[in-house]
Design a protein around this motif. Structure first.
Motif, PDB file in Angstrom:
ATOM      1  N   UNK A 175       1.255  49.388 -30.340  1.00 40.62           N
ATOM      2  CA  UNK A 175       0.920  50.270 -29.223  1.00 40.62           C
ATOM      3  C   UNK A 175      -0.410  49.865 -28.593  1.00 40.62           C
ATOM      4  N   UNK A 176      -1.389  49.566 -29.455  1.00 37.18           N
ATOM      5  CA  UNK A 176      -2.715  49.193 -28.955  1.00 37.18           C
ATOM      6  C   UNK A 176      -2.694  47.839 -28.264  1.00 37.18           C
ATOM      7  N   UNK A 177      -1.721  47.002 -28.599  1.00 34.58           N
ATOM      8  CA  UNK A 177      -1.669  45.643 -28.044  1.00 34.58           C
ATOM      9  C   UNK A 177      -1.082  45.589 -26.632  1.00 34.58           C
ATOM     10  N   UNK A 178      -0.460  46.679 -26.203  1.00 29.70           N
ATOM     11  CA  UNK A 178       0.128  46.691 -24.855  1.00 29.70           C
ATOM     12  C   UNK A 178      -0.980  46.520 -23.813  1.00 29.70           C
ATOM     13  N   UNK A 179      -0.910  45.441 -23.069  1.00 33.36           N
ATOM     14  CA  UNK A 179      -1.919  45.167 -22.047  1.00 33.36           C
ATOM     15  C   UNK A 179      -3.247  44.697 -22.598  1.00 33.36           C
ATOM     16  N   UNK A 204     -12.033  45.180 -39.132  1.00 33.19           N
ATOM     17  CA  UNK A 204     -10.607  45.223 -39.419  1.00 33.19           C
ATOM     18  C   UNK A 204     -10.135  46.651 -39.576  1.00 33.19           C
ATOM     19  N   UNK A 205      -8.829  46.813 -39.779  1.00 33.85           N
ATOM     20  CA  UNK A 205      -8.251  48.147 -39.894  1.00 33.85           C
ATOM     21  C   UNK A 205      -7.130  48.117 -40.926  1.00 33.85           C
ATOM     22  N   UNK A 206      -7.003  49.222 -41.660  1.00 35.17           N
ATOM     23  CA  UNK A 206      -5.869  49.414 -42.549  1.00 35.17           C
ATOM     24  C   UNK A 206      -5.010  50.509 -41.926  1.00 35.17           C
ATOM     25  N   UNK A 207      -3.759  50.187 -41.682  1.00 33.26           N
ATOM     26  CA  UNK A 207      -2.876  51.144 -41.025  1.00 33.26           C
ATOM     27  C   UNK A 207      -1.546  50.486 -40.720  1.00 33.26           C
ATOM     28  N   UNK A 208      -0.728  51.147 -39.925  1.00 38.08           N
ATOM     29  CA  UNK A 208       0.602  50.631 -39.631  1.00 38.08           C
ATOM     30  C   UNK A 208       0.601  49.608 -38.516  1.00 38.08           C
ATOM     31  N   UNK A 209       1.439  48.574 -38.635  1.00 35.14           N
ATOM     32  CA  UNK A 209       1.525  47.566 -37.565  1.00 35.14           C
ATOM     33  C   UNK A 209       2.084  48.148 -36.269  1.00 35.14           C
ATOM     34  N   UNK A 210       2.803  49.290 -36.380  1.00 38.55           N
ATOM     35  CA  UNK A 210       3.326  49.915 -35.163  1.00 38.55           C
ATOM     36  C   UNK A 210       2.189  50.475 -34.308  1.00 38.55           C
ATOM     37  N   UNK A 211       1.117  50.929 -34.966  1.00 33.41           N
ATOM     38  CA  UNK A 211      -0.060  51.391 -34.213  1.00 33.41           C
ATOM     39  C   UNK A 211      -0.717  50.215 -33.502  1.00 33.41           C
ATOM     40  N   UNK A 212      -0.713  49.060 -34.168  1.00 37.37           N
ATOM     41  CA  UNK A 212      -1.247  47.856 -33.533  1.00 37.37           C
ATOM     42  C   UNK A 212      -0.407  47.490 -32.313  1.00 37.37           C
ATOM     43  N   UNK A 255      -5.607  41.846 -24.069  1.00 37.96           N
ATOM     44  CA  UNK A 255      -5.720  40.381 -24.072  1.00 37.96           C
ATOM     45  C   UNK A 255      -6.149  39.832 -25.428  1.00 37.96           C
ATOM     46  N   UNK A 256      -6.618  40.710 -26.311  1.00 35.20           N
ATOM     47  CA  UNK A 256      -7.039  40.293 -27.653  1.00 35.20           C
ATOM     48  C   UNK A 256      -6.313  41.174 -28.674  1.00 35.20           C
ATOM     49  N   UNK A 293      -7.699  52.441 -35.176  1.00 38.75           N
ATOM     50  CA  UNK A 293      -7.247  51.285 -34.410  1.00 38.75           C
ATOM     51  C   UNK A 293      -8.202  50.988 -33.258  1.00 38.75           C
ATOM     52  N   UNK A 294      -8.584  52.023 -32.528  1.00 36.61           N
ATOM     53  CA  UNK A 294      -9.469  51.811 -31.380  1.00 36.61           C
ATOM     54  C   UNK A 294     -10.839  51.297 -31.806  1.00 36.61           C
ATOM     55  N   UNK A 295     -11.239  51.598 -33.048  1.00 40.09           N
ATOM     56  CA  UNK A 295     -12.539  51.108 -33.514  1.00 40.09           C
ATOM     57  C   UNK A 295     -12.537  49.591 -33.670  1.00 40.09           C
ATOM     58  N   UNK A 296     -11.368  49.002 -33.909  1.00 36.48           N
ATOM     59  CA  UNK A 296     -11.266  47.547 -33.975  1.00 36.48           C
ATOM     60  C   UNK A 296     -11.248  46.969 -32.568  1.00 36.48           C
ATOM     61  N   UNK A 297     -10.512  47.620 -31.691  1.00 35.00           N
ATOM     62  CA  UNK A 297     -10.459  47.174 -30.294  1.00 35.00           C
ATOM     63  C   UNK A 297     -11.860  47.171 -29.688  1.00 35.00           C
ATOM     64  N   UNK A 298     -12.636  48.208 -29.991  1.00 36.86           N
ATOM     65  CA  UNK A 298     -13.983  48.331 -29.418  1.00 36.86           C
ATOM     66  C   UNK A 298     -15.003  47.439 -30.110  1.00 36.86           C
ATOM     67  N   UNK A 299     -14.659  46.947 -31.311  1.00 39.95           N
ATOM     68  CA  UNK A 299     -15.597  46.110 -32.046  1.00 39.95           C
ATOM     69  C   UNK A 299     -16.463  46.882 -33.020  1.00 39.95           C
TER      70      UNK A 299
END
Length: 351
Positions: free
Chosen positions: A109-113, A99-107, A115-116, A89-95
């Motif tokens: 968590x990563x989406x808290x705070x 994309x990422x294959x995984x659970x939307x619940x992990x997204x 802006x993208x 997940x963090x590899x997508x956040x960092x660029x």
């Protein structure tokens, strides 16, 4: 007279030269036509990286899209990046990954705070693809809540990475059975999910959660028997979905559409062509025995593991997020539209 003969000779030689050159020109023309007929042949493919938390058979539709050329047909070259410990997940956040294959619940968590935020664009695994296995010969005699509670209490349980879906589902079950995950069991949370077989084999854990090919691998090695508990019984569950950043949706929707097209095509193909699925499975997991590979594929079809059309329903997302809230790891609110965008899947259905 001599000059005339020279001129005639030059003309003849020029004609011969032209005739010799023509087949070569015709050949190049045919090659170009062939390339055009091949769709993306001869064109430079756009390279994308999709991060995965673990290399396992649940992601077979993505491997099919790779190996059967569905991504290439869309003008894409996809590389799968294995990133354990939540780094997918963090590899997508960092660029580092598109994309990422995984659970939307992990997204979530990563989406808290963030802006993208990361948005899910296609379903892949629409069942809670987690199973519980016990050290060989020790599984509970029955499956009632009382029997499960008595069996699990006090055991060393390999629940997988903290915050990961397998871990959360394991804790969710413990809570549903009336057990405190922090007090009534010894919860082990290794970041590397590939160690699950070895941990039980070496006695570090007595119970472990896992999926294929781990299940069949452990059975092959005599580490455990068939799973004694199957979370897929929860029904539709958005377990592993394809997701990208919101900015990617807005700035490059064309590429997102192409990736979704390939994934949906693979999902449909895998439902109908089991021989092709087995071929790709063996290519991706060459160390699996024929028996284990067949068992893994049979389990996937029997448990209706894969989404048939890429749709992420509100029901499937809600079950995923309910587990998050029940375990206490997610305390905020969420909305379906804030985590999921089905416009690309809808477009594939309309075509």
């Amino acid at each position: 007279m001599m000059n005339v003969n020279k001129n005639k000779l030059s003309a003849v030689l020029l004609g011969i030269s032209i005739m010799l050159l023509l087949p070569g020109c015709a050949g190049k023309g045919n090659e170009s036509a062939g390339a055009a007929a091949g769709g993306q042949a001869g064109k430079e493919l756009k390279k994308l990286v999709i991060a995965e938390p673990l290399h396992y058979t649940g992601y077979l539709p993505l491997y099919v899209a790779q190996r059967e050329g569905y991504f290439a047909e869309e003008g894409l070259e996809v590389e799968m990046l294995q990133a354990a410990g939540g780094a997918h997940v963090t590899s997508v956040v960092s660029g580092d990954a598109w994309g990422v294959i995984g659970g939307p619940e992990s997204n979530a968590l990563a989406n808290i705070g963030n802006s993208d935020p990361i948005i899910s664009v296609s379903n892949v695994v629409n069942r809670a693809n987690v199973y519980l296995m016990a050290k060989k010969g020790t599984a509970p005699a029955g499956s009632s809540d009382e029997e499960l509670k008595a069996f699990i209490q006090g055991k060393k349980v390999n629940a997988g990475r903290h915050g990961g879906t397998p871990n959360l589902l394991t804790q969710y079950l413990l809570l549903e059975l009336g057990l405190d995950p922090q007090k009534d069991v010894r919860l082990l949370e290794p970041a590397d999910g590939s160690t699950v077989v070895a941990m039980v084999q070496q006695g570090a854990a007595e119970i472990a959660n896992g999926a294929e090919p781990q299940i069949s691998d452990g059975m092959d090695k005599g580490v455990w028997d068939e799973p004694f508990y199957k979370f897929h019984d929860m029904g539709d569950y958005a377990y592993s979905v394809l997701s990208v950043k919101k900015s990617t949706l807005e700035k490059d929707p064309e590429t997102v559409q192409k990736a979704v097209n390939a994934v949906v095509k693979a999902l449909k193909s895998i439902q109908n062509d089991k021989d092709m699925a087995m071929k790709v499975l063996k290519e991706e997991f060459p160390t699996l025995s024929d028996t284990a590979a067949q068992a893994a594929l049979d389990r996937a079809y029997e448990d209706r593991l894969w989404s048939p059309d890429g749709v992420i329903s509100e029901e499937a997302l809600d079950k995923d997020m309910t587990v998050m809230v029940k375990t206490g790891i997610y305390k905020g609110e969420y909305t379906y539209d804030g985590l999921v965008d089905m416009q690309f899947v809808d477009k594939t259905a309309a075509e």
